[in-house]
Design a protein around this motif. Structure first.
Motif, PDB file in Angstrom:
ATOM      1  N   LEU A   1       0.848  -1.196   0.000  1.00 41.66           N
ATOM      2  CA  LEU A   1       0.000   0.000   0.000  1.00 41.66           C
ATOM      3  C   LEU A   1       0.880   1.241   0.000  1.00 41.66           C
ATOM      4  CD1 LEU A   1      -2.857   1.329   0.306  1.00 41.66           C
ATOM      5  CD2 LEU A   1      -2.457   1.270   2.788  1.00 41.66           C
ATOM      6  N   LEU A   2       0.607   2.159  -0.931  1.00 46.18           N
ATOM      7  CA  LEU A   2       1.261   3.466  -0.965  1.00 46.18           C
ATOM      8  C   LEU A   2       0.207   4.507  -0.618  1.00 46.18           C
ATOM      9  CD1 LEU A   2       3.493   5.518  -1.614  1.00 46.18           C
ATOM     10  CD2 LEU A   2       2.857   5.323  -4.036  1.00 46.18           C
ATOM     11  N   LEU A   3       0.371   5.169   0.525  1.00 41.80           N
ATOM     12  CA  LEU A   3      -0.569   6.183   0.988  1.00 41.80           C
ATOM     13  C   LEU A   3      -0.007   7.560   0.640  1.00 41.80           C
ATOM     14  CD1 LEU A   3      -3.136   6.859   2.664  1.00 41.80           C
ATOM     15  CD2 LEU A   3      -1.671   6.904   4.683  1.00 41.80           C
ATOM     16  N   VAL A   4      -0.725   8.298  -0.192  1.00 41.53           N
ATOM     17  CA  VAL A   4      -0.297   9.633  -0.630  1.00 41.53           C
ATOM     18  C   VAL A   4      -1.274  10.641  -0.054  1.00 41.53           C
ATOM     19  CG1 VAL A   4       0.296  11.093  -2.586  1.00 41.53           C
ATOM     20  CG2 VAL A   4       0.593   8.611  -2.759  1.00 41.53           C
ATOM     21  N   ASP A   5      -0.827  11.401   0.959  1.00 43.82           N
ATOM     22  CA  ASP A   5      -1.701  12.320   1.684  1.00 43.82           C
ATOM     23  C   ASP A   5      -1.528  13.749   1.168  1.00 43.82           C
ATOM     24  OD1 ASP A   5      -3.587  13.150   3.477  1.00 43.82           O
ATOM     25  OD2 ASP A   5      -2.465  12.597   5.270  1.00 43.82           O
ATOM     26  N   ASP A   6      -2.541  14.580   1.436  1.00 50.54           N
ATOM     27  CA  ASP A   6      -2.530  16.005   1.086  1.00 50.54           C
ATOM     28  C   ASP A   6      -2.354  16.225  -0.411  1.00 50.54           C
ATOM     29  OD1 ASP A   6      -2.931  16.997   3.682  1.00 50.54           O
ATOM     30  OD2 ASP A   6      -0.809  16.789   4.160  1.00 50.54           O
ATOM     31  N   LEU A   7      -3.039  15.438  -1.201  1.00 49.86           N
ATOM     32  CA  LEU A   7      -2.896  15.538  -2.654  1.00 49.86           C
ATOM     33  C   LEU A   7      -3.473  16.843  -3.200  1.00 49.86           C
ATOM     34  CD1 LEU A   7      -1.699  13.651  -4.831  1.00 49.86           C
ATOM     35  CD2 LEU A   7      -4.023  12.928  -5.360  1.00 49.86           C
ATOM     36  N   GLN A   8      -4.304  17.540  -2.403  1.00 49.13           N
ATOM     37  CA  GLN A   8      -4.899  18.788  -2.884  1.00 49.13           C
ATOM     38  C   GLN A   8      -3.860  19.889  -3.092  1.00 49.13           C
ATOM     39  OE1 GLN A   8      -5.466  17.582   0.163  1.00 49.13           O
ATOM     40  NE2 GLN A   8      -4.728  19.117   1.620  1.00 49.13           N
TER      41      GLN A   8
ATOM     42  N   PRO B   1       4.167  -3.410  -6.926  1.00 51.03           N
ATOM     43  CA  PRO B   1       3.166  -4.414  -6.523  1.00 51.03           C
ATOM     44  C   PRO B   1       2.281  -3.941  -5.373  1.00 51.03           C
ATOM     45  CG  PRO B   1       5.252  -4.925  -5.493  1.00 51.03           C
ATOM     46  CD  PRO B   1       5.496  -3.696  -6.331  1.00 51.03           C
ATOM     47  N   LEU B   2       1.648  -2.756  -5.551  1.00 51.42           N
ATOM     48  CA  LEU B   2       0.905  -2.198  -4.428  1.00 51.42           C
ATOM     49  C   LEU B   2      -0.293  -1.386  -4.912  1.00 51.42           C
ATOM     50  CD1 LEU B   2       2.031   0.884  -4.771  1.00 51.42           C
ATOM     51  CD2 LEU B   2       3.841   0.120  -3.242  1.00 51.42           C
ATOM     52  N   MET B   3      -1.216  -1.175  -3.989  1.00 51.70           N
ATOM     53  CA  MET B   3      -2.355  -0.291  -4.202  1.00 51.70           C
ATOM     54  C   MET B   3      -1.951   1.125  -3.820  1.00 51.70           C
ATOM     55  SD  MET B   3      -5.910  -0.319  -1.991  1.00 51.70           S
ATOM     56  CE  MET B   3      -6.884   1.174  -1.780  1.00 51.70           C
ATOM     57  N   ILE B   4      -2.433   2.123  -4.572  1.00 53.09           N
ATOM     58  CA  ILE B   4      -2.190   3.522  -4.227  1.00 53.09           C
ATOM     59  C   ILE B   4      -3.474   4.108  -3.652  1.00 53.09           C
ATOM     60  CG2 ILE B   4      -1.441   5.784  -5.037  1.00 53.09           C
ATOM     61  CD1 ILE B   4      -0.058   4.456  -7.365  1.00 53.09           C
ATOM     62  N   LEU B   5      -3.357   4.736  -2.488  1.00 52.27           N
ATOM     63  CA  LEU B   5      -4.490   5.414  -1.856  1.00 52.27           C
ATOM     64  C   LEU B   5      -4.169   6.895  -1.750  1.00 52.27           C
ATOM     65  CD1 LEU B   5      -7.175   5.581  -0.377  1.00 52.27           C
ATOM     66  CD2 LEU B   5      -5.996   4.890   1.734  1.00 52.27           C
ATOM     67  N   PHE B   6      -4.918   7.717  -2.481  1.00 54.17           N
ATOM     68  CA  PHE B   6      -4.767   9.165  -2.416  1.00 54.17           C
ATOM     69  C   PHE B   6      -5.731   9.726  -1.381  1.00 54.17           C
ATOM     70  CE2 PHE B   6      -3.939   8.143  -6.987  1.00 54.17           C
ATOM     71  CZ  PHE B   6      -2.589   8.471  -7.008  1.00 54.17           C
ATOM     72  N   ILE B   7      -5.301  10.785  -0.705  1.00 55.27           N
ATOM     73  CA  ILE B   7      -6.162  11.478   0.245  1.00 55.27           C
ATOM     74  C   ILE B   7      -6.051  12.973  -0.030  1.00 55.27           C
ATOM     75  CG2 ILE B   7      -6.628  11.981   2.674  1.00 55.27           C
ATOM     76  CD1 ILE B   7      -5.410   9.310   3.397  1.00 55.27           C
ATOM     77  N   GLY B   8      -7.191  13.630  -0.189  1.00 56.99           N
ATOM     78  CA  GLY B   8      -7.150  15.055  -0.471  1.00 56.99           C
ATOM     79  C   GLY B   8      -8.534  15.661  -0.549  1.00 56.99           C
ATOM     80  N   HIS B   9      -8.576  16.899  -1.019  1.00 57.07           N
ATOM     81  CA  HIS B   9      -9.818  17.664  -1.099  1.00 57.07           C
ATOM     82  C   HIS B   9      -9.949  18.286  -2.480  1.00 57.07           C
ATOM     83  CE1 HIS B   9     -12.866  20.642  -0.568  1.00 57.07           C
ATOM     84  NE2 HIS B   9     -12.030  21.652  -0.487  1.00 57.07           N
ATOM     85  N   ASP B  10     -11.132  18.184  -3.062  1.00 60.12           N
ATOM     86  CA  ASP B  10     -11.423  18.755  -4.384  1.00 60.12           C
ATOM     87  C   ASP B  10     -10.457  18.235  -5.437  1.00 60.12           C
ATOM     88  OD1 ASP B  10     -12.741  20.288  -6.291  1.00 60.12           O
ATOM     89  OD2 ASP B  10     -11.460  22.043  -5.950  1.00 60.12           O
ATOM     90  N   LEU B  11     -10.254  16.939  -5.455  1.00 58.25           N
ATOM     91  CA  LEU B  11      -9.289  16.352  -6.385  1.00 58.25           C
ATOM     92  C   LEU B  11      -9.774  16.436  -7.824  1.00 58.25           C
ATOM     93  CD1 LEU B  11      -8.161  13.228  -4.320  1.00 58.25           C
ATOM     94  CD2 LEU B  11      -7.197  15.545  -4.369  1.00 58.25           C
ATOM     95  N   GLU B  12     -11.075  16.390  -8.025  1.00 63.66           N
ATOM     96  CA  GLU B  12     -11.588  16.578  -9.385  1.00 63.66           C
ATOM     97  C   GLU B  12     -11.298  17.992  -9.868  1.00 63.66           C
ATOM     98  OE1 GLU B  12     -15.768  16.308 -11.956  1.00 63.66           O
ATOM     99  OE2 GLU B  12     -15.771  15.925  -9.786  1.00 63.66           O
ATOM    100  N   GLY B  13     -11.535  18.971  -8.978  1.00 61.30           N
ATOM    101  CA  GLY B  13     -11.261  20.353  -9.340  1.00 61.30           C
ATOM    102  C   GLY B  13      -9.787  20.623  -9.594  1.00 61.30           C
ATOM    103  N   LYS B  14      -8.924  19.858  -8.939  1.00 64.77           N
ATOM    104  CA  LYS B  14      -7.481  20.020  -9.144  1.00 64.77           C
ATOM    105  C   LYS B  14      -7.007  19.347 -10.425  1.00 64.77           C
ATOM    106  CE  LYS B  14      -6.813  22.058  -5.129  1.00 64.77           C
ATOM    107  NZ  LYS B  14      -6.365  23.458  -5.023  1.00 64.77           N
TER     108      LYS B  14
END
Length: 388
Positions: A198-205, A229-242
């Motif tokens: 698992l790759l956790l990517v925080d504050d993507l906004q 060989p991992l899942m990526i999990l993004f965390i953020g706000h208004d990612l579509e708008g970005k």
């Protein structure tokens, strides 16, 4: 052999090394977070018990209560349970896929203060502990097993910066020099050798995907999904708008997951709010607390002061409890809560919600609300116009 850690031994070497055990951007810090024991709940004493304690014993007891307040476990609402189940499904669907298939990607997208990072970290903690419990702390080849990689984004993050951050997580010796591609190759070696899943990517906004740098990082994420060989999990706000989903491949690969603020505009929302307050109430260690203290007597005031945002609510409860302990009241009351300073966004919503709840058009703690509806401030989504 990966340079992420030493070969197997009876006592993992990282436990004895004077490395960072606080930040989640390094493996030692993440392990300390993921493997930490839950803070024990102090015994709830009566007022007579408190008065019987000598000053040193009272200070020790209050220290235990302050520590517990600071580490209150997340309360799993129905919404949180559903989101966690979605994450588990996406993870499980890809964990045994052959390496030539792109792994799953998900994005938790929600307004600030709704608990998206808390949920993401809780899921990452579960992945870390489950895989180590199931397969051991070391791989068959003798490498340290690090199921989770966490990277926090910044506004000016480049591809090279991102690849360096993955190496920094592993404390890789090759992170001090090299090109972006060299960093990526070394990070891949670490992820494979340490069996990261698992790759956790925080504050993507913080990233503008419509910029040149953002486009380059979007392409990098696709490369990682293809090669790692991992899942990526993004965390953020208004990612579509970005612009995260402007790329057709990312739009087809990323599963968007959301969170909403608590709503009191219908009976189901009010029932969820009440259940949350009842669960929270049970966890408070105050001598004068009583059943219904939060869910009945303070429900409307709590909602007005947090506008349905769990982050603002938890801060209010912590600060209010500390004040109740310090003043000797040992319970939460309207007066105690009124003395607690709110975050800026909650302050902007406070007057609107106080007036609306006082009007009797809607309430947070009755089975049926009278009136209610479109006149409520930000009624459908209390977070909709909250500052980011």
């Amino acid at each position: 052999m990966a340079e992420a850690g030493p070969a197997a031994s009876e006592d993992p070497a990282w436990r004895a090394l004077p490395l960072d055990n606080l930040t989640l951007t390094r493996k030692e810090g993440f392990a300390a977070f993921a493997e930490a024991r839950e803070t024990p709940i102090p015994l709830t004493l009566t007022m007579a018990d408190l008065r019987a304690l000598d000053p040193a014993a009272l200070e020790h007891y209050n220290d235990d209560r302050r520590r517990f307040l600071a580490n209150l476990r997340p309360i799993k609402t129905m919404q949180v349970q559903e989101l966690s189940a979605d994450l588990t499904d996406i993870f499980d669907a890809g964990v045994d896929q052959p390496n030539w298939q792109a792994k799953g990607m998900a994005a938790i997208d929600a307004f600030p203060g709704l608990g998206k990072t808390t949920i993401g970290l809780s899921f990452a903690k579960k992945v870390h502990n489950t895989l180590i419990s199931r397969h051991g702390r070391f791989t068959e080849a003798g490498h340290e097993r690090w199921p989770v990689i966490r990277v926090g984004m910044m506004g000016d993050t480049s591809v090279k910066d991102f690849n360096w951050a993955m190496l920094e997580f592993f404390a890789h010796a090759g992170r001090n020099s090299g090109s972006a591609n060299a960093f990526l190759s070394r990070a891949l070696d670490c992820a494979v050798s340490c069996q990261s899943r698992l790759l956790l990517v925080d504050d993507l906004q913080f990233l503008q995907f419509r910029s040149r740098r953002g486009t380059e990082l979007a392409n990098q994420f696709k490369t990682i999904a293809n090669e790692f060989p991992l899942m990526i999990l993004f965390i953020g706000h208004d990612l579509e708008g970005k612009g995260l989903y402007d790329d057709p491949q990312l739009a087809r690969r990323i599963t968007p997951l959301g969170l909403q603020a608590f709503s009191i505009e219908d009976e189901a929302g009010r029932e969820q709010w009440r259940r949350f307050l009842l669960s929270l109430e049970q966890r408070l260690v105050l001598a004068n607390k009583y059943p219904g203290m939060l869910a009945d007597d303070l429900s409307d005031q709590l909602y007005a002061r947090c506008s349905g945002h769990i982050g603002s609510l938890m801060s209010l409860i912590r600060l209010g409890s500390l004040r109740a302990m310090r003043t000797g009241q040992e319970r939460l009351t309207k007066d105690v809560l009124a003395q607690v300073k709110l975050d800026w966004a909650a302050q902007q919503q406070l007057a609107k919600w106080e007036a609306f709840l006082a009007s009797g058009k809607v309430t947070s703690n009755r089975t049926r609300a009278e009136g209610g509806g479109d006149d409520a401030p930000d009624a459908a989504h209390p977070a909709a116009r909250a500052p980011g």
